[in-house]
Design a protein around this motif. Structure first.
Motif, PDB file in Angstrom:
ATOM      1  N   PHE A 295       0.844  -1.206   0.000  1.00  0.00           N
ATOM      2  CA  PHE A 295       0.000   0.000   0.000  1.00  0.00           C
ATOM      3  C   PHE A 295       0.874   1.248   0.000  1.00  0.00           C
ATOM      4  CE2 PHE A 295      -2.000   3.470   2.310  1.00  0.00           C
ATOM      5  CZ  PHE A 295      -3.178   3.644   1.602  1.00  0.00           C
ATOM      6  N   ILE A 296       1.914   1.233   0.820  1.00  0.00           N
ATOM      7  CA  ILE A 296       2.813   2.387   0.889  1.00  0.00           C
ATOM      8  C   ILE A 296       3.475   2.615  -0.456  1.00  0.00           C
ATOM      9  CG2 ILE A 296       4.951   3.244   1.937  1.00  0.00           C
ATOM     10  CD1 ILE A 296       4.114   1.846   4.517  1.00  0.00           C
ATOM     11  N   HIS A 297       3.921   1.533  -1.071  1.00  0.00           N
ATOM     12  CA  HIS A 297       4.604   1.645  -2.363  1.00  0.00           C
ATOM     13  C   HIS A 297       3.679   2.223  -3.433  1.00  0.00           C
ATOM     14  CE1 HIS A 297       6.134   0.257  -6.282  1.00  0.00           C
ATOM     15  NE2 HIS A 297       7.340   0.407  -5.727  1.00  0.00           N
ATOM     16  N   ASP A 298       2.425   1.798  -3.434  1.00  0.00           N
ATOM     17  CA  ASP A 298       1.492   2.203  -4.489  1.00  0.00           C
ATOM     18  C   ASP A 298       0.879   3.576  -4.242  1.00  0.00           C
ATOM     19  OD1 ASP A 298       1.975  -0.208  -5.705  1.00  0.00           O
ATOM     20  OD2 ASP A 298       0.226  -1.194  -4.813  1.00  0.00           O
ATOM     21  N   ASN A 299       0.788   4.001  -2.980  1.00  0.00           N
ATOM     22  CA  ASN A 299       0.033   5.214  -2.681  1.00  0.00           C
ATOM     23  C   ASN A 299       0.857   6.360  -2.085  1.00  0.00           C
ATOM     24  OD1 ASN A 299      -3.036   4.371  -3.012  1.00  0.00           O
ATOM     25  ND2 ASN A 299      -1.977   2.648  -2.048  1.00  0.00           N
ATOM     26  N   ILE A 300       1.998   6.028  -1.473  1.00  0.00           N
ATOM     27  CA  ILE A 300       2.785   7.074  -0.827  1.00  0.00           C
ATOM     28  C   ILE A 300       4.076   7.355  -1.592  1.00  0.00           C
ATOM     29  CG2 ILE A 300       3.981   7.768   1.293  1.00  0.00           C
ATOM     30  CD1 ILE A 300       1.928   6.227   2.877  1.00  0.00           C
ATOM     31  N   HIS A 301       4.734   6.302  -2.057  1.00  0.00           N
ATOM     32  CA  HIS A 301       5.972   6.505  -2.810  1.00  0.00           C
ATOM     33  C   HIS A 301       5.737   7.356  -4.062  1.00  0.00           C
ATOM     34  CE1 HIS A 301       8.367   2.844  -1.083  1.00  0.00           C
ATOM     35  NE2 HIS A 301       7.945   3.690  -0.153  1.00  0.00           N
ATOM     36  N   THR A 302       4.538   7.292  -4.596  1.00  0.00           N
ATOM     37  CA  THR A 302       4.235   8.052  -5.816  1.00  0.00           C
ATOM     38  C   THR A 302       4.161   9.551  -5.560  1.00  0.00           C
ATOM     39  OG1 THR A 302       1.866   7.661  -5.402  1.00  0.00           O
ATOM     40  CG2 THR A 302       2.994   6.137  -6.892  1.00  0.00           C
ATOM     41  N   LEU A 303       4.101   9.945  -4.287  1.00  0.00           N
ATOM     42  CA  LEU A 303       4.012  11.372  -3.954  1.00  0.00           C
ATOM     43  C   LEU A 303       5.343  12.090  -4.139  1.00  0.00           C
ATOM     44  CD1 LEU A 303       1.889  11.132  -0.670  1.00  0.00           C
ATOM     45  CD2 LEU A 303       1.070  11.740  -2.954  1.00  0.00           C
ATOM     46  N   TRP A 304       6.439  11.339  -4.061  1.00  0.00           N
ATOM     47  CA  TRP A 304       7.749  11.991  -4.105  1.00  0.00           C
ATOM     48  C   TRP A 304       8.088  12.424  -5.535  1.00  0.00           C
ATOM     49  CZ3 TRP A 304      10.359  14.208  -0.494  1.00  0.00           C
ATOM     50  CH2 TRP A 304      11.641  14.656  -0.768  1.00  0.00           C
ATOM     51  N   PRO A 305       8.585  13.652  -5.723  1.00  0.00           N
ATOM     52  CA  PRO A 305       8.899  14.161  -7.074  1.00  0.00           C
ATOM     53  C   PRO A 305      10.216  13.612  -7.621  1.00  0.00           C
ATOM     54  CG  PRO A 305       9.436  15.827  -5.435  1.00  0.00           C
ATOM     55  CD  PRO A 305       8.785  14.685  -4.683  1.00  0.00           C
TER      56      PRO A 305
ATOM     57  N   LEU B 283      19.446  17.597  -6.743  1.00  0.00           N
ATOM     58  CA  LEU B 283      19.716  18.689  -5.811  1.00  0.00           C
ATOM     59  C   LEU B 283      18.426  19.373  -5.371  1.00  0.00           C
ATOM     60  CD1 LEU B 283      22.269  19.754  -4.501  1.00  0.00           C
ATOM     61  CD2 LEU B 283      22.408  21.499  -6.286  1.00  0.00           C
ATOM     62  N   MET B 284      17.451  19.459  -6.261  1.00  0.00           N
ATOM     63  CA  MET B 284      16.156  20.047  -5.894  1.00  0.00           C
ATOM     64  C   MET B 284      15.395  19.127  -4.947  1.00  0.00           C
ATOM     65  SD  MET B 284      14.676  21.865  -9.355  1.00  0.00           S
ATOM     66  CE  MET B 284      13.138  22.248  -8.502  1.00  0.00           C
ATOM     67  N   GLN B 285      15.531  17.823  -5.130  1.00  0.00           N
ATOM     68  CA  GLN B 285      14.864  16.882  -4.229  1.00  0.00           C
ATOM     69  C   GLN B 285      15.415  16.981  -2.807  1.00  0.00           C
ATOM     70  OE1 GLN B 285      14.208  12.770  -5.593  1.00  0.00           O
ATOM     71  NE2 GLN B 285      14.853  13.424  -7.643  1.00  0.00           N
ATOM     72  N   LEU B 286      16.678  17.393  -2.705  1.00  0.00           N
ATOM     73  CA  LEU B 286      17.297  17.506  -1.386  1.00  0.00           C
ATOM     74  C   LEU B 286      16.582  18.524  -0.508  1.00  0.00           C
ATOM     75  CD1 LEU B 286      19.685  16.729   0.490  1.00  0.00           C
ATOM     76  CD2 LEU B 286      20.977  18.604  -0.576  1.00  0.00           C
ATOM     77  N   VAL B 287      16.028  19.568  -1.113  1.00  0.00           N
ATOM     78  CA  VAL B 287      15.393  20.648  -0.335  1.00  0.00           C
ATOM     79  C   VAL B 287      14.179  20.145   0.439  1.00  0.00           C
ATOM     80  CG1 VAL B 287      14.277  22.898  -0.455  1.00  0.00           C
ATOM     81  CG2 VAL B 287      16.285  22.432  -1.886  1.00  0.00           C
ATOM     82  N   PRO B 288      13.154  19.538  -0.214  1.00  0.00           N
ATOM     83  CA  PRO B 288      12.025  19.032   0.583  1.00  0.00           C
ATOM     84  C   PRO B 288      12.437  17.900   1.520  1.00  0.00           C
ATOM     85  CG  PRO B 288      11.823  18.336  -1.708  1.00  0.00           C
ATOM     86  CD  PRO B 288      12.909  19.352  -1.660  1.00  0.00           C
ATOM     87  N   ALA B 289      13.439  17.107   1.136  1.00  0.00           N
ATOM     88  CA  ALA B 289      13.898  16.025   2.017  1.00  0.00           C
ATOM     89  C   ALA B 289      14.425  16.604   3.321  1.00  0.00           C
ATOM     90  CB  ALA B 289      14.982  15.199   1.318  1.00  0.00           C
ATOM     91  N   LEU B 290      15.226  17.644   3.220  1.00  0.00           N
ATOM     92  CA  LEU B 290      15.764  18.273   4.425  1.00  0.00           C
ATOM     93  C   LEU B 290      14.664  18.933   5.246  1.00  0.00           C
ATOM     94  CD1 LEU B 290      19.093  19.897   3.159  1.00  0.00           C
ATOM     95  CD2 LEU B 290      18.871  18.115   4.893  1.00  0.00           C
ATOM     96  N   LEU B 291      13.775  19.650   4.597  1.00  0.00           N
ATOM     97  CA  LEU B 291      12.712  20.349   5.329  1.00  0.00           C
ATOM     98  C   LEU B 291      11.841  19.369   6.110  1.00  0.00           C
ATOM     99  CD1 LEU B 291      11.595  23.006   2.694  1.00  0.00           C
ATOM    100  CD2 LEU B 291      12.709  23.456   4.892  1.00  0.00           C
ATOM    101  N   ILE B 292      11.480  18.258   5.477  1.00  0.00           N
ATOM    102  CA  ILE B 292      10.614  17.277   6.141  1.00  0.00           C
ATOM    103  C   ILE B 292      11.349  16.569   7.272  1.00  0.00           C
ATOM    104  CG2 ILE B 292       9.339  15.118   5.807  1.00  0.00           C
ATOM    105  CD1 ILE B 292       8.826  16.086   2.887  1.00  0.00           C
ATOM    106  N   CYS B 293      12.547  16.063   6.979  1.00  0.00           N
ATOM    107  CA  CYS B 293      13.288  15.308   7.993  1.00  0.00           C
ATOM    108  C   CYS B 293      13.728  16.191   9.151  1.00  0.00           C
ATOM    109  CB  CYS B 293      14.495  14.624   7.357  1.00  0.00           C
ATOM    110  SG  CYS B 293      14.058  13.320   6.195  1.00  0.00           S
ATOM    111  N   GLU B 294      14.078  17.433   8.847  1.00  0.00           N
ATOM    112  CA  GLU B 294      14.489  18.350   9.912  1.00  0.00           C
ATOM    113  C   GLU B 294      13.336  18.662  10.859  1.00  0.00           C
ATOM    114  OE1 GLU B 294      17.550  20.178  10.624  1.00  0.00           O
ATOM    115  OE2 GLU B 294      18.384  18.515   9.496  1.00  0.00           O
TER     116      GLU B 294
ATOM    117  N   LEU C  68       9.687   6.241   4.027  1.00  0.00           N
ATOM    118  CA  LEU C  68       8.231   6.229   3.855  1.00  0.00           C
ATOM    119  C   LEU C  68       7.850   6.744   2.476  1.00  0.00           C
ATOM    120  CD1 LEU C  68       5.349   5.937   5.055  1.00  0.00           C
ATOM    121  CD2 LEU C  68       5.567   8.312   5.839  1.00  0.00           C
ATOM    122  N   LEU C  69       8.559   7.776   2.023  1.00  0.00           N
ATOM    123  CA  LEU C  69       8.255   8.396   0.732  1.00  0.00           C
ATOM    124  C   LEU C  69       8.963   7.712  -0.430  1.00  0.00           C
ATOM    125  CD1 LEU C  69       8.403  12.089   1.974  1.00  0.00           C
ATOM    126  CD2 LEU C  69       6.364  10.943   1.086  1.00  0.00           C
ATOM    127  N   GLY C  70       9.832   6.749  -0.127  1.00  0.00           N
ATOM    128  CA  GLY C  70      10.496   5.991  -1.176  1.00  0.00           C
ATOM    129  C   GLY C  70      11.408   6.822  -2.052  1.00  0.00           C
TER     130      GLY C  70
END
Length: 304
Positions: free
Chosen positions: A104-114, A120-131, A186-188
């Motif tokens: 379920f996570i793979h099909d419904n949550i992993h698809t949310l990640w850009p 380098l652009m992906q690093l920005v939301p990754a840091l904001l969320i994890c921080e 979680l976001l794959g």
């Protein structure tokens, strides 16, 4: 000469971080898959060498370069325990989210990640969320007495320099890392992003403790640098209950715990009022002895 020194002070942090990221992108194709961890380690070792040398050339406090019987536990916890626990957490989270129960996570949550964004652009939301997760986990470590008994091991240091950046009790470190990396798995997110994320954490973590007299100016409102983190190690509880971020200081700004008084220098660092041993067996056993702890006077309400 004075102008050159000031220039070095101002570019030191961003130049070192940018160089680490540049080297990652330059060589990442030569380290496919799991071998990216080797590249991250090599760049981190290079950063250690540069920071260790500049701590001698332009120290924030010369006396912090003098050992205080702390070299063995600093080196062991920072360079052996921390990397091992980091890998253990990575394996646990990877297994949890790759198991058959995570369809379920793979099909419904992993698809949310850009994933189509540049790395380098992906690093920005990754840091904001994890921080965000790290901020509140860290803040709870200063709020809940039982948690503080484990987290106090990080604050036992009486000097702030690169080799005690990883001085944590394994229990404290494990749960901090678990909640910190949880959103990535979680976001794959792609494996390359995890490797870049780990590199940025390693280099900024070293810079967070670097006993180097650098100046970040307004960038302190974005990055949690040594200029901020030294205050977090103050022996004064009201001051140490500030600057909870890891890589970023943005959530401290948002939740009013950002602290960097201009024109002032950090006084004594460490923990007062709690008899914490200064050897590895004693540090590991301390939280379990359930001594009367020192609870910093903060709450989950706004800290001004």
């Amino acid at each position: 000469m004075k102008a050159l020194h000031q220039t070095i002070r101002c570019v030191y942090y961003p130049a070192l971080l940018a160089a680490a990221v540049y080297l990652f992108f330059l060589f990442k194709n030569n380290f496919p898959g799991e071998k990216l961890a080797v590249l991250t380690a090599l760049i981190s070792i290079g950063a250690i060498v540069i920071i260790a040398v500049t701590e001698r050339l332009m120290p924030y406090r010369a006396e912090w370069n003098i050992p205080r019987g702390d070299r063995i536990y600093n080196f062991t916890l920072t360079n052996i325990v921390l990397p091992i626990l980091s890998k253990i957490v990575e394996i646990i989270l990877g297994f949890a989210f790759l198991s058959s129960t995570s369809g379920f996570i793979h099909d419904n949550i992993h698809t949310l990640w850009p994933k189509e964004w540049p790395l380098l652009m992906q690093l920005v939301p990754a840091l904001l969320i994890c921080e965000f997760f790290f901020y509140w986990t860290h803040r709870l470590g200063h709020t809940v007495t039982a948690f503080w008994k484990f987290h106090s091991i990080h604050h036992v240091v009486e000097r702030v320099y690169w080799d005690n950046a990883g001085v944590f009790h394994p229990v404290d470190l494990f749960f901090n890392w678990l909640f910190y990396f949880f959103p990535l798995f979680l976001l794959g997110v792609p494996q390359e992003l995890i490797a870049l994320f780990l590199l940025v954490n390693a280099v900024t973590g070293l810079l967070e403790h670097a006993n180097v007299d650098f100046e970040m100016g307004p960038l302190n409102k974005i990055f949690n640098t040594a200029q901020l983190h030294r205050w977090h190690h103050s022996v004064t509880p009201e001051i140490s209950a500030k600057n909870f971020g890891k890589v970023l200081s943005l959530w401290d700004v948002v939740f009013k715990t950002w602290y960097n008084p201009q024109g002032q220098h950090v006084g004594a660092v460490g923990v007062e009022g709690e008899n914490i041993p200064k050897d590895i067996p004693g540090l590991m056993a301390h939280p379990f002895r359930y001594l009367k702890g020192r609870l910093p006077p903060i709450s989950l309400k706004r800290v001004d």
